[in-house]
Design a protein around this motif. Structure first.
Motif, PDB file in Angstrom:
ATOM      1  N   HIS A 280       1.973  21.333  33.178  1.00 43.22           N
ATOM      2  CA  HIS A 280       0.566  20.970  33.441  1.00 43.22           C
ATOM      3  C   HIS A 280      -0.256  21.893  32.528  1.00 43.22           C
TER       4      HIS A 280
ATOM      5  N   ARG B 237      -1.206  11.594  34.049  1.00 39.67           N
ATOM      6  CA  ARG B 237      -0.532  12.267  35.171  1.00 39.67           C
ATOM      7  C   ARG B 237       0.498  11.299  35.721  1.00 39.67           C
TER       8      ARG B 237
ATOM      9  N   ARG C 196       1.275  26.147  46.288  1.00 37.02           N
ATOM     10  CA  ARG C 196       1.545  25.267  47.421  1.00 37.02           C
ATOM     11  C   ARG C 196       3.040  24.918  47.460  1.00 37.02           C
TER      12      ARG C 196
ATOM     13  N   GLN D  41       5.499  22.240  47.397  1.00 40.50           N
ATOM     14  CA  GLN D  41       5.329  20.879  46.887  1.00 40.50           C
ATOM     15  C   GLN D  41       6.267  19.924  47.627  1.00 40.50           C
TER      16      GLN D  41
ATOM     17  N   PRO E 241      -3.999  27.379  42.224  1.00 33.10           N
ATOM     18  CA  PRO E 241      -4.418  26.207  41.447  1.00 33.10           C
ATOM     19  C   PRO E 241      -5.072  25.119  42.286  1.00 33.10           C
ATOM     20  N   GLY E 242      -4.892  25.154  43.627  1.00 35.56           N
ATOM     21  CA  GLY E 242      -5.366  24.076  44.489  1.00 35.56           C
ATOM     22  C   GLY E 242      -4.470  22.851  44.319  1.00 35.56           C
ATOM     23  N   PRO E 243      -4.416  21.982  45.300  1.00 35.85           N
ATOM     24  CA  PRO E 243      -5.056  22.099  46.599  1.00 35.85           C
ATOM     25  C   PRO E 243      -4.376  23.159  47.474  1.00 35.85           C
TER      26      PRO E 243
ATOM     27  N   ARG F 251       4.875  22.614  38.254  1.00 35.81           N
ATOM     28  CA  ARG F 251       4.560  22.463  36.825  1.00 35.81           C
ATOM     29  C   ARG F 251       3.480  23.471  36.422  1.00 35.81           C
ATOM     30  N   VAL F 252       2.643  23.864  37.394  1.00 33.74           N
ATOM     31  CA  VAL F 252       1.607  24.868  37.109  1.00 33.74           C
ATOM     32  C   VAL F 252       2.276  26.182  36.717  1.00 33.74           C
TER      33      VAL F 252
HETATM   34  N1  ASP Z   1      -2.779  20.619  41.433  1.00 40.08           N
HETATM   35  C1  ASP Z   1      -1.552  21.213  40.967  1.00 40.08           C
HETATM   36  C2  ASP Z   1      -0.644  20.156  40.378  1.00 40.08           C
HETATM   37  O1  ASP Z   1      -1.046  19.028  40.185  1.00 40.08           O
HETATM   38  C3  ASP Z   1      -0.887  22.056  41.984  1.00 40.08           C
HETATM   39  C4  ASP Z   1      -0.432  21.384  43.245  1.00 40.08           C
HETATM   40  O2  ASP Z   1      -0.477  20.161  43.362  1.00 40.08           O
HETATM   41  O3  ASP Z   1      -0.009  22.117  44.140  1.00 40.08           O
HETATM   42  O4  ASP Z   1       0.492  20.475  40.063  1.00 40.08           O
END
Ligand code: ASP
Length: 328
Positions: free
Chosen positions: A140, A111, A227, A229, A268-270, A173-174
């Motif tokens: 992702h 990551r 979310r 970002q 997808p969280g958070p 990226r999700v």
């Molecule tokens: N956990 C996801 C990511 O790493 C989504 C996010 O952070 O909002 O992209």
């Protein structure tokens, strides 16, 4: 066609059959993913893996589920973040990778805040297998796969389904991985949110762009909230105002109540409760969010097993020692 690649860098470019193979494997790990202390019987494929979780951005779900997947599969592994690595002393990512490689590590779960960092490692570390665990605004893939798994377990097949993805799609990226995976499996996506947080219309496969969430939700089979970002906004990109955003693009309790009961709700969280999704919607028990987390363990077990089997097969075919594959 089974998934037989040395790396999992993204869902873009994967064939439907390869994705299907990873999902089938993940399905076979569904019980294992939800069972504390479950242990796989040792297989030659996974016995040869030594993994490092190189987590250079905050992560709860991805990091923990990779660790649990590795433990349940009996794979030697360790997890490190940048505060514990010589990266903060100025070492390059590639030199960190080479250092771990020299210790026999052959799987890198990466990551990183920069798009393309896992791909760069895949070019620079012969014999290593790289899994992109989220690269900046890039991809992702294991998150995309876990979302596909949840949907496929509910519907059997994704062909002809329509999924609304609402929120900060541009920096997500999700979303990118999901859109590619969904398109490969025959589903379409409607991307919704503030115009400046959406990609160019037609830029992503099988997708269209909508500005009105209530219109987009009519007839949708599933909706995924994202979310905002904040950490990826660059100078000049305007952050939406919280209350106005929730009003137009939030999965509020009111909107959730209007959705037919068969429409699936994902995130997808958070979560940022009461911004992109109401806390009441999450706690009300009709979302897929906890199923997504469990699917994350299953998908990561599937990915590691597939990489191990591909490595095993290539060393049998070429006679090369395990770990020398990417060089071949
Ligand atoms: N956990 C996801 C990511 O790493 C989504 C996010 O952070 O909002 O992209």
């Amino acid at each position: 066609m089974s998934f037989r690649r040395p790396h999992l860098l993204g869902l873009a470019g994967l064939e439907a059959e390869e994705i299907g193979d990873l999902l089938d494997r993940a399905d076979s790990f569904w019980e294992a993913a939800g069972t504390p202390g479950w242990r796989a019987t040792k297989s030659p494929a996974t016995a040869r893996l030594s993994a490092v979780n190189l987590i250079l951005e905050p992560s709860t779900r991805t990091r923990c589920s990779f660790e649990i997947a590795e433990q349940r599969l009996g794979i030697e592994h360790l997890s490190v973040g940048d505060e514990r690595l010589s990266l903060i002393k100025g070492e390059t990512l590639v030199d960190t990778g080479r250092t771990l490689r020299a210790m026999g590590v052959n799987v890198f779960i990466v990551r990183h805040p920069e798009v393309g960092a896992p791909a760069r490692l895949s070019e620079e570390l012969p014999g290593a297998h790289i899994v992109n665990a989220g690269d900046g605004t890039g991809e992702h893939p294991t998150q995309g796969l876990l979302d596909l798994l949840v949907l496929r377990r509910r519907w059997g097949s994704l062909g002809g389904r329509r999924i609304v993805i609402v929120g900060d799609v541009l920096h997500s990226r999700v979303a990118r991985s999901c859109v590619h995976g969904l398109a490969a499996l025959g589903a379409t996506t409607v991307l919704c949110g503030p115009r400046h947080l959406q990609p160019e219309a037609g830029g992503w496969p099988g997708s269209s762009v909508a500005e009105d969430l209530d219109d987009a939700l009519a007839g949708a089979d599933a909706v995924m909230a994202l979310r905002i970002q904040r950490e990826r906004f660059t100078a000049g990109e305007a952050l939406p105002e919280r209350a106005a955003y929730r009003e137009r693009f939030g999965l509020t309790m009111e909107r959730a109540r209007r959705l037919p009961s068969e429409t699936l709700i994902l995130h997808p969280g958070p979560f940022n409760r009461d911004v992109e999704i109401d806390g009441e919607v999450i706690d009300g028990g009709r979302t897929e969010v906890w199923t997504q987390v469990r699917a994350g363990v299953a998908v990561r077990m599937a990915t590691l097993t597939a990489l191990g089997e591909a490595l095993e097969a290539s060393s049998v075919e070429t006679g090369a020692p395990a770990g020398a594959w990417a060089r071949a």
